[in-house]
Design a protein around this motif. Structure first.
Motif, PDB file in Angstrom:
ATOM      1  N   GLY A 124      40.817  51.345  41.680  1.00 22.49           N
ATOM      2  CA  GLY A 124      40.053  52.011  40.631  1.00 22.49           C
ATOM      3  C   GLY A 124      38.766  51.317  40.234  1.00 22.49           C
ATOM      4  O   GLY A 124      38.087  51.751  39.300  1.00 22.49           O
ATOM      5  N   GLY A 125      38.415  50.251  40.926  1.00 22.54           N
ATOM      6  CA  GLY A 125      37.185  49.532  40.623  1.00 22.54           C
ATOM      7  C   GLY A 125      35.994  50.098  41.382  1.00 22.54           C
ATOM      8  O   GLY A 125      36.130  50.977  42.227  1.00 22.54           O
ATOM      9  N   LYS A 126      34.829  49.575  41.045  1.00 23.28           N
ATOM     10  CA  LYS A 126      33.597  49.988  41.717  1.00 23.28           C
ATOM     11  C   LYS A 126      32.903  48.801  42.385  1.00 23.28           C
ATOM     12  O   LYS A 126      31.746  48.888  42.742  1.00 23.28           O
ATOM     13  N   ASN A 127      33.638  47.677  42.477  1.00 21.06           N
ATOM     14  CA  ASN A 127      33.095  46.487  43.119  1.00 21.06           C
ATOM     15  C   ASN A 127      31.808  45.997  42.440  1.00 21.06           C
ATOM     16  O   ASN A 127      30.870  45.578  43.096  1.00 21.06           O
ATOM     17  N   LEU A 128      31.796  46.041  41.108  1.00 20.09           N
ATOM     18  CA  LEU A 128      30.616  45.635  40.347  1.00 20.09           C
ATOM     19  C   LEU A 128      30.624  44.163  39.929  1.00 20.09           C
ATOM     20  O   LEU A 128      29.658  43.689  39.357  1.00 20.09           O
ATOM     21  N   GLY A 129      31.720  43.475  40.193  1.00 21.50           N
ATOM     22  CA  GLY A 129      31.797  42.083  39.778  1.00 21.50           C
ATOM     23  C   GLY A 129      32.849  41.335  40.567  1.00 21.50           C
ATOM     24  O   GLY A 129      33.485  41.890  41.465  1.00 21.50           O
ATOM     25  N   VAL A 130      33.035  40.080  40.202  1.00 16.36           N
ATOM     26  CA  VAL A 130      34.024  39.247  40.886  1.00 16.36           C
ATOM     27  C   VAL A 130      35.433  39.685  40.518  1.00 16.36           C
ATOM     28  O   VAL A 130      35.659  40.277  39.471  1.00 16.36           O
ATOM     29  N   ARG A 131      36.360  39.401  41.407  1.00 12.80           N
ATOM     30  CA  ARG A 131      37.770  39.658  41.146  1.00 12.80           C
ATOM     31  C   ARG A 131      38.325  38.504  40.296  1.00 12.80           C
ATOM     32  O   ARG A 131      37.838  37.371  40.392  1.00 12.80           O
ATOM     33  N   PRO A 132      39.348  38.743  39.514  1.00 13.97           N
ATOM     34  CA  PRO A 132      39.910  37.667  38.686  1.00 13.97           C
ATOM     35  C   PRO A 132      40.364  36.444  39.492  1.00 13.97           C
ATOM     36  O   PRO A 132      40.103  35.305  39.085  1.00 13.97           O
ATOM     37  N   MET A 133      40.993  36.659  40.643  1.00 13.19           N
ATOM     38  CA  MET A 133      41.461  35.518  41.435  1.00 13.19           C
ATOM     39  C   MET A 133      40.295  34.762  42.073  1.00 13.19           C
ATOM     40  O   MET A 133      40.362  33.540  42.251  1.00 13.19           O
ATOM     41  N   GLU A 134      39.228  35.478  42.409  1.00 11.91           N
ATOM     42  CA  GLU A 134      38.012  34.799  42.891  1.00 11.91           C
ATOM     43  C   GLU A 134      37.456  33.909  41.789  1.00 11.91           C
ATOM     44  O   GLU A 134      36.976  32.799  42.057  1.00 11.91           O
ATOM     45  N   MET A 135      37.541  34.395  40.566  1.00 11.75           N
ATOM     46  CA  MET A 135      37.018  33.632  39.439  1.00 11.75           C
ATOM     47  C   MET A 135      37.797  32.329  39.243  1.00 11.75           C
ATOM     48  O   MET A 135      37.208  31.298  38.886  1.00 11.75           O
ATOM     49  N   LEU A 136      39.107  32.365  39.500  1.00  8.26           N
ATOM     50  CA  LEU A 136      39.890  31.129  39.431  1.00  8.26           C
ATOM     51  C   LEU A 136      39.373  30.105  40.443  1.00  8.26           C
ATOM     52  O   LEU A 136      39.234  28.924  40.117  1.00  8.26           O
ATOM     53  N   LEU A 137      39.102  30.566  41.664  1.00 14.51           N
ATOM     54  CA  LEU A 137      38.561  29.647  42.677  1.00 14.51           C
ATOM     55  C   LEU A 137      37.180  29.141  42.290  1.00 14.51           C
ATOM     56  O   LEU A 137      36.846  27.977  42.516  1.00 14.51           O
TER      57      LEU A 137
END
Length: 139
Positions: A32-45
């Protein structure tokens, strides 16, 4: 420390830090996203990379190493089952500079991993974290 997460639309969110900065978090189209930002798990990395980078740079500067650039390439593996936690994380440091000592770079990375990096300390409870590095000499 505080943060605020504000729903924008679908699965798109605005994360605002207590220090006044913001970042867009979004999901893949299949959820349901539009790929407008980072994913939460990417943010952890990204948090892990930022935390350990600050440590390593600070330690190397205190050791009077002449750094001109520092990058970390991070790769992670996740569990197949939900919750898909990280199971392995590998950090590859690329440090550029003048007359850098290999022992100083290795020590800075070890100190960050074993003593200073809060993100590493938390993530290592769930994932095997490994490190390596390369030094690129500049004239």
């Amino acid at each position: 420390m505080k943060t605020r997460i504000k729903w924008i639309e679908d699965v798109c969110l605005l994360a605002e830090s207590g220090s006044g900065h913001g970042v867009i978090i979004d999901g893949a189209p299949e959820i349901g996203g539009k790929n407008l930002g980072v994913r939460p798990m990417e943010m952890l990395l990204m948090g892990l990379g930022g935390c350990t980078s600050m440590d390593v740079l600070s330690i190397l500067k205190k050791q009077r190493q002449q750094i001109t650039d520092c990058q970390i390439e991070i790769e992670a593996e996740r569990a197949d089952a939900i919750p898909k936690v990280f199971t392995k994380i590998h950090l590859h440091f690329i440090v550029k500079g003048h007359n850098l000592k290999e022992s100083a770079v290795e020590r800075a990375i070890s100190l960050s991993a074993e003593k200073y990096c809060s993100a590493s300390a938390m993530l290592e409870k769930a994932a095997e974290i490994t490190h390596d590095f390369e030094i690129i000499a500049e004239n």
